[in-house]
Design an enzyme around this catalytic site. Structure first.
Site, PDB file in Angstrom:
ATOM      1  N   GLY A  94       0.801  -1.226   0.000  1.00  0.00           N
ATOM      2  CA  GLY A  94       0.000   0.000   0.000  1.00  0.00           C
ATOM      3  C   GLY A  94       0.828   1.268   0.000  1.00  0.00           C
ATOM      4  N   ALA A  95       1.774   1.359   0.932  1.00  0.00           N
ATOM      5  CA  ALA A  95       2.553   2.580   1.058  1.00  0.00           C
ATOM      6  C   ALA A  95       3.722   2.346   2.002  1.00  0.00           C
ATOM      7  CB  ALA A  95       1.686   3.711   1.618  1.00  0.00           C
TER       8      ALA A  95
ATOM      9  N   GLU B  88       6.466   4.363   4.853  1.00  0.00           N
ATOM     10  CA  GLU B  88       6.611   5.527   5.733  1.00  0.00           C
ATOM     11  C   GLU B  88       8.001   6.152   5.749  1.00  0.00           C
ATOM     12  OE1 GLU B  88       6.197   2.274   6.848  1.00  0.00           O
ATOM     13  OE2 GLU B  88       7.418   1.907   8.631  1.00  0.00           O
TER      14      GLU B  88
ATOM     15  N   HIS C 246      -1.962   6.256   8.590  1.00  0.00           N
ATOM     16  CA  HIS C 246      -1.073   5.193   9.083  1.00  0.00           C
ATOM     17  C   HIS C 246       0.395   5.553   8.828  1.00  0.00           C
ATOM     18  CE1 HIS C 246      -0.015   0.855   9.826  1.00  0.00           C
ATOM     19  NE2 HIS C 246       0.991   1.176   9.017  1.00  0.00           N
ATOM     20  N   GLU C 247       0.692   5.904   7.594  1.00  0.00           N
ATOM     21  CA  GLU C 247       2.095   6.212   7.273  1.00  0.00           C
ATOM     22  C   GLU C 247       2.558   7.446   8.038  1.00  0.00           C
ATOM     23  OE1 GLU C 247       3.353   3.762   5.931  1.00  0.00           O
ATOM     24  OE2 GLU C 247       1.538   2.891   5.079  1.00  0.00           O
TER      25      GLU C 247
HETATM   26  N1  B3K Z   1       6.061  -0.468   6.593  1.00  0.00           N
HETATM   27  C1  B3K Z   1       5.486  -0.677   5.283  1.00  0.00           C
HETATM   28  C2  B3K Z   1       5.467  -2.093   4.872  1.00  0.00           C
HETATM   29  C3  B3K Z   1       6.745  -2.577   4.285  1.00  0.00           C
HETATM   30  C4  B3K Z   1       6.591  -3.939   3.706  1.00  0.00           C
HETATM   31  C5  B3K Z   1       7.894  -4.475   3.244  1.00  0.00           C
HETATM   32  N2  B3K Z   1       7.788  -5.742   2.579  1.00  0.00           N
HETATM   33  C6  B3K Z   1       4.139  -0.089   5.180  1.00  0.00           C
HETATM   34  C7  B3K Z   1       3.394   0.062   6.441  1.00  0.00           C
HETATM   35  O1  B3K Z   1       3.082  -0.887   7.132  1.00  0.00           O
HETATM   36  O2  B3K Z   1       3.144   1.163   6.818  1.00  0.00           O
HETATM   37 ZN    ZN Z   2       2.802   0.328   8.889  1.00  0.00          ZN
END
Ligand code: B3K
Ligand code: ZN
Length: 900
Positions: free
Chosen positions: A263-264, A266, A299-300
């Site tokens: 999705g995204a 951070e 979230h991010e």
């Molecule tokens: N921290 C990232 C996810 C990364 C996934 C890597 N395979 C997005 C999130 O959870 O905000």
């Molecule tokens: Zn996250």
């Protein structure tokens, strides 16, 4: 393919204080120079220096300016080991120069190209394919990054932190220098270069600082950024108010890219988003997409504190940032919209997908003990169950102490890489509570099952609950300890109100009044007894209100009790849940009879006893739909009350499912319920159609949710294809167009020509908009009549499909395997074979996508024959890749563990 173990954690032998990267971008390669200030943790230890590095072509490596020769280091596919030298006892400078090939990077981790854009994805371990580094989250450094590229093709050059310089280089090139003052782990590094439009806004923080907010999108998409910007500002304000957290730089950037594995992300001050999670306008985005954009942007953003300022010591601690941040974004969304709707949606997802994970071969604890490939552990357990664990802490402590605990956590560990233990320790410290038993939620996998029995003594007025908990075995974990958790309950009286019940002293468990969910009992032992006195008549017990703990609850309700809760429970979540329990038991009954051979799958009626039961259930649903009923006041909630459990939610609870038989029963039962609702649903549909707000994007969203649910009910019945067509054809908003489309696809070709017409019209209308077309692929892929294997094969050759775009792959293949129960699980195994071949092929390009797509295959133990053997055969086939190809570590772990 070796596993990594939590118990093997050791602090790094060297730390890196500063990173200076020079990234020189060209069409057929990029040159990366990394200059690192390194220091030995213990100078006297004389350790060799290990640096991660993958797919890097090393050009040179120097220490304090001296070029190393081949005798000084050794390189393998994972990195480089530099033999200890005397100058390494003091702080030293290491410089590496390497050549990489972003244009060939189809894995979409590290530095890659998405169309004409260069971008990065480093979490978890992508940084090591950009440059040589100690690529682990407990190595935190400050970064400076210089990007050089063609000036015309890549006018926008971005990295983390502040822009400190920009200058032309020669005739055609230019460079930009970025500096991030905050120490961070390498997984938060990011870089972007391309031609992008910028949309601007600003935010004033609680201390009065002005922050520039920029969203970068493909030229032409600037009109679709308003919602993301508004969401960002709301999130920034909310985090100040609820957690006292202020943004810490003067600039916050979001970039939308089309090819993105999730999705995204951070990255510090430079969030990179899948364009599907940023772009939204009323014509092209559904209400669900609007909500999704809002929650992912939030979230991010929230990660800036829960993840970036305070980060994870190692990847076993992943839920420290993900569970906490999901909890934060869920509370944010609940505050922005309807809390009960939000809670139901989260729980529905958790119970269907996370419970299934917990019951399957990949079951793991919120803090796992080991992994082969960390990318496989971005799971529902880490995210969703991890969020439930934080929610339970909040419930146990109450608002004030929870806030004190989070303040302490952020203050104490700012700038550090820590563990879930550290988080819980803060909560213990501020509350003076012992959470040692509670911490089993982090180490024990599996969904606890809570069995409740009750007894009412009419003579004494005593009501007694006996509550037993059991945690099932999971791979590698047996004989588990009982857990500590909050279990909110209410005793509902005949008049629908809660008894004012106090827990008597002979109870084994303690209780207190919870915020809004009745009585909160704290369970700790395998068996607990809770006694209430002076209860005037036998109450209807409402259990696990608000889904206070992520457990399965078993209690033998009779129909009247459930109908009572559906009508009166003061806890909205349990009002909804009572209806779900009723519907599930209806499905169980029909399946029970079908399995016993009493009625056959196709067609023959549900027997009389079931019919009576079904009518009672349908009557309760009709009450919800009545104009003027209380549930109609909250139309989005009303929509949820009307929706029967998904097929997947039902079978998750069943052992050894015969899929086609169960599907037949499910469809028969839902069809009967819907036909009972036909008139009421039609009436409600028409009424809402005339509502003044129905066409308003935000104001009308809840009304549309209810109206489209009514359309969903009607479309399960013959004869409403014209209505669905009109709905589709007249739609001005994407939500309505998709609802009409979905409804139409329920009518087989033999019954109606409208669906085919809609498929064509939709394509014609939206062929220019790739994100909208993802829905077109997805809805067909989920349809039993328009998503047959033949259709899927044809769609995969469609000119707008792409095997390199994760969104497309998910829309078509993952939807087919995960949602099209009728076609994917065809008893000849053709669906399975097709998906296996697809996975094997995709694994060569993008292991993360391939391994995710394999999830439906791993559930073979849940199913009866022939499904079980057929699925297992495909898994075994995946384990033996065809000659000339290799299986990725990602896919190997999934296949290997599910065959164990
Ligand atoms: N921290 C990232 C996810 C990364 C996934 C890597 N395979 C997005 C999130 O959870 O905000
Ligand atoms: Zn996250």
């Amino acid at each position: 393919n070796q596993a990594v173990y939590l118990r093997d954690y050791t602090p790094p032998a060297y730390t890196i204080d500063t990173v200076d990267l020079y990234v020189d971008l060209h069409e057929d390669h990029a040159m990366v120079t990394g200059t690192l200030n390194i220091q030995a943790a213990k100078a006297e230890a004389k350790a060799d220096l290990w640096l991660h590095g993958e797919s890097l072509e090393l050009v040179s490596v120097t220490i304090n300016g001296t070029r190393l020769t081949e005798q000084d280091f050794r390189i393998d596919e994972n990195g480089m080991l530099i033999t200890h030298r005397t100058e390494m006892a003091q702080p030293f400078v290491l410089e590496t120069v390497s050549r990489i090939r972003p244009q060939d990077n189809t894995r979409l981790e590290g530095l890659y190209r998405s169309k004409n854009l260069f971008c990065t994805q480093c979490e978890a371990e992508g940084f090591r394919s950009i440059t040589w580094f100690l690529d682990r989250p407990d190595v935190m450094a400050t970064y400076r990054c210089t990007i050089e590229a063609d000036r015309e093709k890549y006018p926008v050059l971005l990295s983390n932190g502040n822009l400190i310089g920009e200058e032309p280089v020669g005739e055609n090139r230019h460079r930009a220098i970025w500096e991030d003052p905050f120490r961070k782990p390498s997984y938060l590094f990011a870089l972007v270069a391309g031609t992008l439009d910028r949309v601007e806004d600003s935010f004033t923080t609680m201390s009065g600082r002005n922050i520039d907010l920029h969203i970068y999108v493909d030229p032409g998409n600037s009109g679709k950024c308003r919602h993301a910007l508004d969401s960002l500002k709301k999130a920034m304000r909310w985090d100040e108010e609820r957690y006292g957290r202020e943004y810490d730089l003067d600039l916050f950037n979001i970039v939308a890219v089309d090819d993105f594995n999730m999705g995204a992300m951070e990255n510090k001050s430079l969030n990179i988003f899948n364009s599907s999670c940023v772009l939204a306008d009323t014509a092209t985005a559904s209400d669900a997409s609007f909500d999704r954009v809002e929650s992912i942007v939030a979230h991010e953003y929230f990660h800036n504190w829960s993840g970036n300022r305070v980060t994870c010591r190692d990847w076993f601690q992943l839920s420290l940032k993900e569970g906490f941040t999901v909890y934060r974004d869920a509370c944010f969304s609940a505050d922005m919209h309807s809390p009960v709707v939000n809670r139901i949606e989260h729980v529905r997802f958790l119970r269907t997908a996370q419970f299934a994970e917990d019951a399957g071969p990949m079951a793991h604890a919120v803090r796992p003990e080991s992994y082969m490939e960390i990318s496989n552990f971005y799971t529902l357990t880490i995210y969703e169950k991890g969020a439930e664990v934080v929610r339970m802490i909040h419930l146990l402590l109450g608002d004030e102490l929870f806030r004190r605990g989070s303040d302490l956590y952020f203050d104490r560990f700012d700038g550090q890489a820590v563990t879930t233990e550290d988080f819980v320790a803060c909560m213990e410290e501020v509350s003076d509570r012992d959470l040692s038993q509670f911490k089993l939620w982090y180490s024990q996998a599996g969904t606890p099952c809570v069995k409740v029995k009750d007894h009412y003594n009419a003579k004494t007025g005593e009501y007694r609950l006996t509550i037993r908990q059991h945690i099932p075995d999971t791979p590698g974990q047996t004989g588990k300890q009982p857990m500590h958790f909050p279990f909110c309950i209410g005793l509902v009286s005949d008049d629908g109100k809660d008894f004012e019940a106090r827990v008597a002293s002979e109870s084994t468990a303690t209780a207190s009044v919870s915020d809004g969910h009745g009585l909160m009992i704290e369970l700790r032992e395998t068996e607990e007894t809770v006694v209430f006195k002076d209860i005037a008549h036998k109450p209807v017990v409402s259990l696990n209100r608000g889904f206070s703990a992520p457990v399965r609850v078993e209690y033998d309700y009779d129909t009247t009790e459930l109908l009572h809760l559906m009508q009166y429970d003061s806890d909205g979540f349990n009002r909804w849940n009572a209806g779900q329990i009723l519907a599930l038991s209806l499905f169980d009954r029909v399946l029970g009879r079908a399995s016993a051979g009493e009625n056959s799958q196709g067609g023959s009626a549900i027997d009389e006893a079931d019919m009576g039961f079904l009518q009672e259930y349908a009557t309760a649903l009709k009450q919800y739909l009545k104009p003027g009923s209380t549930s109609r006041q909250d139309p989005a909630f009303c929509a949820l009350l009307l929706q029967m459990p998904e097929f997947s939610a039902w079978i998750e609870r069943l052992p050894q499912v015969d899929i086609q038989l169960a599907l037949g029963c499910y469809e028969q039962a839902t069809l009967e319920v819907c036909s009972q609702l036909e008139q009421s649903a039609r009436q409600c549909y028409d009424e809402l159609g005339a509502h003044a707000d129905i066409g308003q994007r935000e104001k009308g969203a809840a009304l549309r949710a209810l109206r489209n649910t009514c359309l969903g009910v009607l479309s399960r019945l013959p004869g409403h294809d014209e209505l669905a067509w009109q709905h589709f054809d007249a739609a001005k908003l994407m939500t309505d167009q998709l609802a009409g489309f979905r409804a139409l696809l329920r009518y087989p070709r033999s019954q109606s020509s409208r669906p085919a017409q809609a498929i064509e019209a939709f394509e014609h209308q939206w062929q220019q908009d790739s994100l909208v077309m993802d829905n077109w692929f997805g809805l067909q892929a989920a349809s039993r009549d328009y998503g047959t294997l033949e259709d899927i094969e044809r769609l995969s050759e469609h000119r707008l499909f792409s095997r390199f775009n994760p969104n497309k792959l998910r829309s078509l293949f993952s939807t087919f395997a995960g949602q099209n129960w009728a076609c994917f699980h065809a008893t000849d195994g053709a669906g399975y074979r097709f998906i296996r071949k697809t996975i094997a092929e995709l694994d060569q390009n993008n292991p993360q996508i391939a391994s995710r797509m394999a999830t439906p295959l791993t559930r073979w133990r849940k199913y009866a024959e022939p499904y079980s053997s057929l699925l297992k055969a495909e898994l075994s086939a995946l384990a033996k890749p065809v000659e000339g190809t290799e299986i990725s570590k990602d896919l190997y772990e999934i296949v290997y563990k599910s065959l164990q």
